[in-house]
Design an enzyme around this catalytic site. Structure first.
Site, PDB file in Angstrom:
ATOM      1  N   ASP A 134       7.368 -18.122  15.064  1.00  0.00           N
ATOM      2  CA  ASP A 134       6.687 -18.277  13.787  1.00  0.00           C
ATOM      3  C   ASP A 134       6.693 -19.751  13.386  1.00  0.00           C
ATOM      4  OD1 ASP A 134       5.593 -17.945  11.278  1.00  0.00           O
ATOM      5  OD2 ASP A 134       6.797 -16.191  10.794  1.00  0.00           O
ATOM      6  N   ASP A 135       5.503 -20.336  13.248  1.00  0.00           N
ATOM      7  CA  ASP A 135       5.346 -21.741  12.838  1.00  0.00           C
ATOM      8  C   ASP A 135       5.935 -22.737  13.838  1.00  0.00           C
ATOM      9  OD1 ASP A 135       4.236 -20.655  10.580  1.00  0.00           O
ATOM     10  OD2 ASP A 135       5.597 -21.592   9.151  1.00  0.00           O
ATOM     11  N   ARG A 141      -1.767 -13.035  13.899  1.00  0.00           N
ATOM     12  CA  ARG A 141      -1.132 -11.864  14.508  1.00  0.00           C
ATOM     13  C   ARG A 141      -2.134 -10.731  14.742  1.00  0.00           C
ATOM     14  NH1 ARG A 141       4.655 -12.613  13.582  1.00  0.00           N
ATOM     15  NH2 ARG A 141       4.730 -14.795  12.922  1.00  0.00           N
ATOM     16  N   LYS A 190       8.874  -9.777  12.847  1.00  0.00           N
ATOM     17  CA  LYS A 190       7.924  -9.865  11.729  1.00  0.00           C
ATOM     18  C   LYS A 190       6.592  -9.189  12.075  1.00  0.00           C
ATOM     19  CE  LYS A 190       5.250 -13.488   9.395  1.00  0.00           C
ATOM     20  NZ  LYS A 190       5.140 -14.932   9.177  1.00  0.00           N
ATOM     21  N   HIS A 247       3.727  -8.161   9.470  1.00  0.00           N
ATOM     22  CA  HIS A 247       2.784  -8.938   8.668  1.00  0.00           C
ATOM     23  C   HIS A 247       1.322  -8.485   8.767  1.00  0.00           C
ATOM     24  CE1 HIS A 247       2.684 -13.151   6.583  1.00  0.00           C
ATOM     25  NE2 HIS A 247       2.410 -12.136   5.779  1.00  0.00           N
ATOM     26  N   SER A 251       6.561 -12.318   5.843  1.00  0.00           N
ATOM     27  CA  SER A 251       7.318 -13.542   6.108  1.00  0.00           C
ATOM     28  C   SER A 251       8.665 -13.562   5.384  1.00  0.00           C
ATOM     29  CB  SER A 251       6.511 -14.772   5.683  1.00  0.00           C
ATOM     30  OG  SER A 251       5.355 -14.904   6.469  1.00  0.00           O
ATOM     31  N   HIS A 278      10.018 -20.394  10.989  1.00  0.00           N
ATOM     32  CA  HIS A 278       9.459 -20.355   9.638  1.00  0.00           C
ATOM     33  C   HIS A 278      10.576 -20.610   8.631  1.00  0.00           C
ATOM     34  CE1 HIS A 278       7.412 -18.744   6.089  1.00  0.00           C
ATOM     35  NE2 HIS A 278       6.292 -18.581   6.784  1.00  0.00           N
ATOM     36  N   ASP A 317       2.562 -18.320  16.516  1.00  0.00           N
ATOM     37  CA  ASP A 317       1.436 -17.795  15.743  1.00  0.00           C
ATOM     38  C   ASP A 317       0.536 -18.888  15.188  1.00  0.00           C
ATOM     39  OD1 ASP A 317       3.236 -18.700  13.809  1.00  0.00           O
ATOM     40  OD2 ASP A 317       2.883 -17.042  12.437  1.00  0.00           O
ATOM     41  N   ASN A 318       1.059 -20.087  14.967  1.00  0.00           N
ATOM     42  CA  ASN A 318       0.262 -21.217  14.484  1.00  0.00           C
ATOM     43  C   ASN A 318       1.138 -22.457  14.525  1.00  0.00           C
ATOM     44  OD1 ASN A 318       0.688 -19.332  11.613  1.00  0.00           O
ATOM     45  ND2 ASN A 318       1.728 -21.309  11.726  1.00  0.00           N
TER      46      ASN A 318
END
Length: 487
Positions: A41-42, A85, A134, A136, A159, A236, A288-289
């Site tokens: 995540d992130d 996602r 996660k 989401h 999150s 994250h 994810d990004n």
């Protein structure tokens, strides 16, 4: 019949039987491969050491790259959690299926149960399916993982910062502040809340807790084909790290967290090896990004790419991706072919011979590239959608055309925070611009005046997407949009 003759014949029968069994084993089709997706995540493009990260160490992620294929031009479909996602699990542009943004407990929409996920397609093929981490894509029944193809789920519905606590870990004092309105952060098993996370100590346990659950799932399903989706809460914010890794990296909190998630990858790989599953398991590691740069030293690195999370510049969408499959994927190889997380679903479906999705998807099968055909170019285009359905850029080959729009920025006049505290957000209006990503990955040099014919060509490609998927910037409704579920 002479008994001596009979007994002399018995060894021949055993030999014949063994030979027949050997022939049968040779002709027996290989079992379908297990699939593991480890989604960070992130995590920024340059956070793993094998992508240029440090000064912390990520030996297990690096080892995964050394035994598999590392992609240098791999993108999330959108630069934000929920949308990205949905793309990974369905193989669709989020705007095609009505998904956008990063939803919370107030969300009025969720992933439509009519969309087929990787889990559903593999489950129909006989796979055991488990998710840890996660989700989401819908915060309550009937929109949780168990209603979307997973046999098991243990994790958070959204999150880990969607809770009523401030940057010191205390409840927000101003009850009118929007963050103070969040309910307790629920840790869910199946469809039921089994624990409330209400402190940084609770966040600190997530990586280890998730890892132990993932290891347990592998061990319990070692005799069946399985699909494990391990979607970590980290990196994250708020960052959490267990005692065994606090201060270990010498590179601050972010470095400690990176070393713990690297340990997690190592535990998964060690479990596969101990259970003789390594050569029959495809392991996919990605994010994810891009990084949430406003958090400063609690955010990762884009490696010099422009901007970060929640922007359509490459710092927001280009992410690390490593795929390992010993005996099938050539070790220590690197590919610069353009791919996205939407492309994972059709590739997995092809390799496992699962049923293809009934409805149209946007992902492209890259099995040939994965198995060593370096001349294969499965994808040549990428549409950069963001917000609800705004088409903000288009890519074809090495060229990227950015359309005029307002966008979030981490550049001046934004400020960068640190030590759990975020900086202030800023927005900027970007003009029409053309970039050659092959020689300008930082998107610094606008070439639209030098190459007007390329601008025209990419505008035509964009019009194709506007007709089918729409474009909020031009008030266009797409002809191929499918609705999300309405809560």
């Amino acid at each position: 019949m002479d008994l001596k003759y009979i007994f002399s014949f018995i060894p021949f029968l055993f030999t014949l039987g063994a030979s027949a069994a050997s022939i049968t084993d040779e002709n027996k089709p290989a079992p379908p491969p297990n699939i593991i997706i480890i989604l960070m995540d992130d995590m920024g493009y340059a956070d793993p050491v094998c992508y240029g990260g440090g000064p912390y160490q990520t030996p297990n992620i690096d080892k995964l790259a050394a035994q598999g294929l590392r992609f240098t031009d791999f993108y999330a479909a959108q630069p934000i959690c929920t949308a990205s996602r949905s793309a990974l699990l369905t193989g669709c542009y989020p705007t095609r299926i009505g998904i956008s943004g990063a939803i919370d407990h107030n969300a009025k929409f969720a992933l439509n149960p009519d969309e087929q996920t990787i889990a559903e397609l593999l489950k129909s093929k006989g796979y055991k399916t488990g998710m840890v981490g996660k989700w989401h894509l819908g915060h309550k029944e009937p929109y949780l993982p168990l209603q979307n193809g997973f046999d098991e789920f243990y994790g958070l519905p959204y999150s880990n910062d969607m809770w009523a606590y401030d940057y010191e870990g205390k409840k927000w004092q101003d009850s009118t502040f929007w963050r103070a309105q969040y309910p307790p952060l629920p840790l869910i098993e199946g469809n039921k809340t089994v624990k409330i996370i209400d402190s940084f100590d609770g966040q600190d346990q997530l990586t280890t807790d998730y890892t132990n659950r993932a290891v347990s799932f592998i061990k319990r399903n070692k005799n069946n084909p399985f699909f494990l989706y391990l979607a970590h809460a980290m990196v994250h914010v708020p960052l959490g790290v267990s005692e065994k890794f606090k201060g270990k990296s010498g590179a601050g909190m972010f470095g400690d967290v990176m070393e713990e998630v690297d340990w997690s990858v190592g535990e998964v790989m060690k479990t596969l090896e101990q259970n003789h599953l390594l050569e029959n398991t495809i392991v996919i590691f990605t994010s994810d990004n891009g990084p949430w740069l406003t958090f400063g030293n609690h955010a990762g690195s884009t490696g010099g790419l422009r901007e970060g999370k929640a922007t359509i510049f490459d710092g927001g969408l280009k992410v690390p991706c490593i795929i390992s499959w010993p005996g099938h994927v050539k070790p220590a190889t690197v590919s610069n072919q353009l791919l996205t997380n939407m492309d994972l679903l059709p590739t997995i479906v092809n390799i496992t011979q699962a049923a293809k999705p009934i409805k149209k998807i946007d992902g492209i099968d890259f099995t040939e590239l994965l198995l060593g055909n370096t001349q294969s170019t499965p994808r040549d285009e990428l549409a950069y959608y963001h917000n609800k359905n705004n088409l903000k850029a288009i890519r074809k080959g090495k060229w990227k055309l950015v359309f005029p729009a307002e966008t979030e920025t981490y550049e001046v006049p934004a400020t960068i925070g640190g030590d759990r505290y975020p900086g202030k957000y800023a927005t900027v209006k970007v003009p029409l611009a053309l970039y050659n990503l092959a020689i300008d990955p930082g998107e610094d040099r606008d070439l639209k005046d030098q190459y007007p014919e390329i601008v025209k060509q990419l505008q035509q490609v964009a019009d194709k997407y506007r007709r089918t998927l729409g474009d909020g910037l031009n008030n266009m409704e797409g002809t191929e949009i499918r609705p999300a579920a309405q809560l």
